[in-house]
Design a protein around this motif. Structure first.
Motif, PDB file in Angstrom:
ATOM      1  N   THR A  25      13.119  10.015  18.779  1.00 60.20           N
ATOM      2  CA  THR A  25      12.026   9.716  19.607  1.00 60.20           C
ATOM      3  C   THR A  25      11.063   8.925  18.651  1.00 60.20           C
ATOM      4  O   THR A  25      10.865   9.255  17.176  1.00 60.20           O
ATOM      5  CB  THR A  25      11.498  10.761  20.234  1.00 60.20           C
ATOM      6  N   ASP A  26      10.084   8.320  19.291  1.00 58.07           N
ATOM      7  CA  ASP A  26       9.020   7.679  18.557  1.00 58.07           C
ATOM      8  C   ASP A  26       8.068   8.739  17.656  1.00 58.07           C
ATOM      9  O   ASP A  26       7.765   8.438  16.703  1.00 58.07           O
ATOM     10  CB  ASP A  26       7.827   6.878  19.510  1.00 58.07           C
ATOM     11  N   LYS A  27       7.956   9.826  18.397  1.00 55.33           N
ATOM     12  CA  LYS A  27       7.255  10.851  17.760  1.00 55.33           C
ATOM     13  C   LYS A  27       7.708  11.487  16.539  1.00 55.33           C
ATOM     14  O   LYS A  27       7.470  11.674  15.342  1.00 55.33           O
ATOM     15  CB  LYS A  27       7.070  11.929  18.735  1.00 55.33           C
ATOM     16  N   TYR A 169      10.865  19.408  14.876  1.00 56.53           N
ATOM     17  CA  TYR A 169      10.258  18.549  15.875  1.00 56.53           C
ATOM     18  C   TYR A 169      10.872  18.750  17.368  1.00 56.53           C
ATOM     19  O   TYR A 169      11.819  17.975  17.467  1.00 56.53           O
ATOM     20  CB  TYR A 169       9.942  17.163  15.683  1.00 56.53           C
TER      21      TYR A 169
END
Length: 179
Positions: A25-27, A169
């Motif tokens: 994911t971008d995060k 994360y």
């Protein structure tokens, strides 16, 4: 999905539909690169399980000179090619169309950054890092970034490397090894 920062920052990335790949994911990608950089002054990156190519493209966007991407899935290879074309920096990328273990036998030169984001069901990180080291493919100041399921417990040390940073994360765990 997009390139988070750097020269190609904000540009969209295509991903493969379905469950063949598991794009970062971008995060998580942004957090991962903030852990290790966030920017680079040259170097060579190896993305051993390239998927959509997003991690290697992010590394080039943030200052690495060249990237070798390894991907065995034909549909994923097409996505990688499209994403590389988007960068308009084709010469910076080399796509090896084969599985990771076969690629390890053919790689040459030294890598400054290694990205290991294997499919969750196929954890071979310890063996692959050891092989990269034994084949003298790792620069002295190399960083090895592993993305795994959060439940995976990688060892404190692999070959000549120890955990430098580790963060969770969501469902992902990012572990960074250095000499």
């Amino acid at each position: 999905m997009r390139v988070v920062a750097g020269e190609f920052g904000g540009r969209p990335l295509k991903t493969l539909a379905g469950r063949t790949t598991r794009p970062t994911t971008d995060k998580v990608k942004g957090a991962m690169f903030n852990m290790i950089g966030p920017y680079f002054e040259g170097g060579r990156v190896l993305d051993l399980f390239a998927g959509s190519g997003g991690l290697a493209i992010e590394a080039i966007s943030r200052g690495m000179d060249s990237a070798v991407l390894v991907e065995k899935d034909r549909k994923a290879q097409q996505i990688i090619e499209e994403n590389i074309k988007m960068t308009q920096a084709l010469a910076a990328f080399t796509l090896l169309r084969m599985d990771a273990n076969r690629a390890l036998q053919q790689l040459t030169g030294k890598f400054d950054l290694v990205l290991l984001d294997p499919p969750y069901a196929e954890e071979e990180i310890v063996r692959q890092v050891t092989e990269l080291e034994e084949r003298a493919l790792l620069a002295q100041e190399v960083m090895i970034v592993c993305e795994t399921d959060r439940a995976v417990d990688l060892p404190e040390e692999i070959s000549n490397f120890g955990i430098w940073k580790q963060k969770i994360y969501g469902i992902s765990k990012v572990t960074v090894y250095v000499r």
